[in-house]
Design a protein around this motif. Structure first.
Motif, PDB file in Angstrom:
ATOM      1  N   HIS A   1      36.221 -91.026 -33.281  1.00 59.81           N
ATOM      2  CA  HIS A   1      34.894 -91.524 -33.641  1.00 59.81           C
ATOM      3  C   HIS A   1      34.922 -92.954 -34.177  1.00 59.81           C
ATOM      4  CE1 HIS A   1      32.798 -87.639 -33.121  1.00 59.81           C
ATOM      5  NE2 HIS A   1      33.966 -87.127 -33.437  1.00 59.81           N
TER       6      HIS A   1
ATOM      7  N   LYS B   1      26.015 -90.940 -35.849  1.00 56.31           N
ATOM      8  CA  LYS B   1      26.836 -91.986 -35.241  1.00 56.31           C
ATOM      9  C   LYS B   1      26.545 -93.352 -35.856  1.00 56.31           C
ATOM     10  CE  LYS B   1      27.588 -89.644 -30.844  1.00 56.31           C
ATOM     11  NZ  LYS B   1      27.383 -89.649 -29.372  1.00 56.31           N
TER      12      LYS B   1
ATOM     13  N   GLU C   1      29.046 -86.620 -35.075  1.00 57.70           N
ATOM     14  CA  GLU C   1      28.246 -86.747 -33.863  1.00 57.70           C
ATOM     15  C   GLU C   1      26.752 -86.873 -34.186  1.00 57.70           C
ATOM     16  OE1 GLU C   1      29.436 -83.307 -31.713  1.00 57.70           O
ATOM     17  OE2 GLU C   1      31.447 -84.107 -31.245  1.00 57.70           O
TER      18      GLU C   1
END
Length: 472
Positions: free
Chosen positions: A146, A123, A120
């Motif tokens: 992701h 990214k 996170e």
């Protein structure tokens, strides 16, 4: 020597060369970024990686929590911040070339939270997740969340079969490759099963062929297998290159990147690598993870072996031959041992090993008072760096956060020793290296015999990759 061509991995064509991820503060953004810049797949370790303050100094990982759980939360925060810092460094250095992978141990404490936190915070910067040291069933789910590829580390076709059937089949399109890690030759923690003899290495070719056969049964004919452990000169693996039985194969280098200019390990460690002889690196069974691991035979390992050899069985009530009373600890609590073991223990005590520490197996190990204090302090200072730790009896599962067994004094605090050895600088660095854990592949002795390193030559990562591509 056959031509070494690019390979399709993670949706792009790169050199079939992968940097092996190496634990605490070793596979940094600098080393992995330069490996990717050279055209391969660089691997950032996000296992308690170093983070930096505003002036670029390493932030010491100091734990102030009063409980293990509080320290565990601090550790996860350190790991996420360090992982983010190292991935950003790697991405900047790579400049869009090669691939940037992030490596984590599934049995690391809070592994899933760390993986998600780093993803996170970076990214689009990480191209793949590599994970081993356990059975990372949820790795594919995290990768799918992701949109990154994943690379499980296995040591057998059987292990991959279990992972695929349980979860990986749901995200097969994101499986970038399968890392086969030779459990006898790779550095660090290895996946030897209970049926495999640590003293009898097996030929990797039949095992990798079995893995490919299993992968083909799942339609994974074109998914690369990454051979890890024991790889040095590619000319020694020429029969593996463009082998239709094996399919696409890449090669992982974990130990060789240690001896590069970008490698962050202390200079004294690099010099030690150049002096190793065959047999100086081998598997040992002392890790608090329960896995075998491969490390340099130094005073640290010798003390652990000697500690376990000073060991006797006991019972709390006299039974059979265990009828000789023996006094243990400051309170003089009496247990019962055999007459022969009583004589052995008294001899050890006369030699200065006066403290008998209890193990989960109803044995006593004898150490000096100084070592006993160190062991007990390290156990009390546990910050939960593993999902379960034999040394401290920590478990990340509540409500008790213990594994239900006594803490085991035959092991050690792995977080402490790996942090210490990774940051050993200054006049005492040599002594620090001798008395802490130095992971390495069993081929590390080849630094001293490979003419490439003659006269103490230390290459850059780019020069090393260029040399590897010659096959020699």
């Amino acid at each position: 020597m056959k031509a070494i061509n690019t390979i399709r991995m993670g949706g792009v064509d790169i050199l079939p060369l992968v940097e092996g991820g190496k634990g605490v503060s070793i596979s940094t953004g600098a080393s992995s970024g330069h490996w990717a810049a050279a055209g391969g797949a660089g691997t950032v370790s996000i296992v308690n990686a170093d983070s930096y303050d505003a002036d670029g100094n390493i932030v010491p990982q100091i734990y102030r929590g009063r409980t293990r759980l509080e320290k565990h939360e601090e550790l996860i925060d350190y790991a996420i911040r360090g992982g983010i810092d190292q991935v950003r460094i790697a991405h900047e250095i790579a400049g869009g070339r090669g691939r940037i992978h992030a490596n984590i141990l599934w049995e690391m404490g809070g592994a899933e939270r760390v993986i998600r936190g780093v993803l996170e915070g970076t990214k689009g910067l990480i191209n793949g997740l590599t994970c081993g040291a356990g059975m990372p069933y949820r790795l594919s789910d995290i990768a799918a969340e992701h949109g990154v590829h994943y690379y499980p580390i296995v040591s057998s076709a059987r292990a991959f079969n279990a992972l695929w059937r349980r979860s990986y089949h749901k995200s097969g399109e994101l499986l970038g490759g399968v890392v086969y890690e030779d459990p006898w030759r790779a550095g660090g923690h290895n996946g030897l099963s209970n049926t495999e003899n640590p003293l009898s290495p097996e030929d990797p070719l039949p095992r990798v062929l079995a893995l490919r056969k299993q992968m083909r049964a799942f339609g994974l004919d074109d998914t690369p297998i990454i051979m890890a452990g024991g790889v040095w000169w590619l000319e020694e693996w020429e029969d593996w290159i463009d082998n239709p039985e094996l399919g696409p194969v890449a090669f992982q280098f974990g130990t060789r990147p240690l001896l590069t200019r970008e490698s962050p390990i202390p200079d004294v460690w690099k010099r030690r690598l150049m002096t190793l002889k065959k047999g100086d690196v081998f598997l040992n069974r002392f890790s608090p993870t329960g896995f075998y691991s491969s490390a340099v035979n130094n005073a640290f390992l010798r003390e652990l072996r000697a500690r376990s050899e000073r060991q006797i069985a006991f019972v709390v009530e006299p039974v059979g031959e265990h009828a000789t009373p023996f006094s243990v600890g400051a309170r003089g609590r009496v247990v019962y041992v055999t007459a022969a073991d009583s004589e052995r223990a008294l001899l050890w005590q006369r030699e200065g090993y006066t403290e008998g520490l209890r193990t989960p197996d109803n044995t006593l190990v004898f150490v000096t008072p100084e070592k006993a204090r160190e062991i007990l302090a390290d156990q009390a200072g546990c910050m939960g760096c593993l999902s379960e730790c034999r040394f401290s009896n920590w478990s990340q599962r509540g409500p008790s956060y213990t594994n239900g067994h006594k803490a085991d004094p035959r092991s050690y605090c792995i977080q402490k020793t790996l942090q210490t050895v990774a940051h050993a600088h200054g006049p005492d660095a040599g002594d620090v290296m001798e008395h802490n854990l130095m992971f390495g592949g069993t081929n590390a002795w080849r630094f001293a015999t490979d003419p490439y390193y003659a006269n103490g030559f230390v290459p850059t990562v780019g020069q090393l990759v260029e040399r590897i591509m010659t096959g020699r």
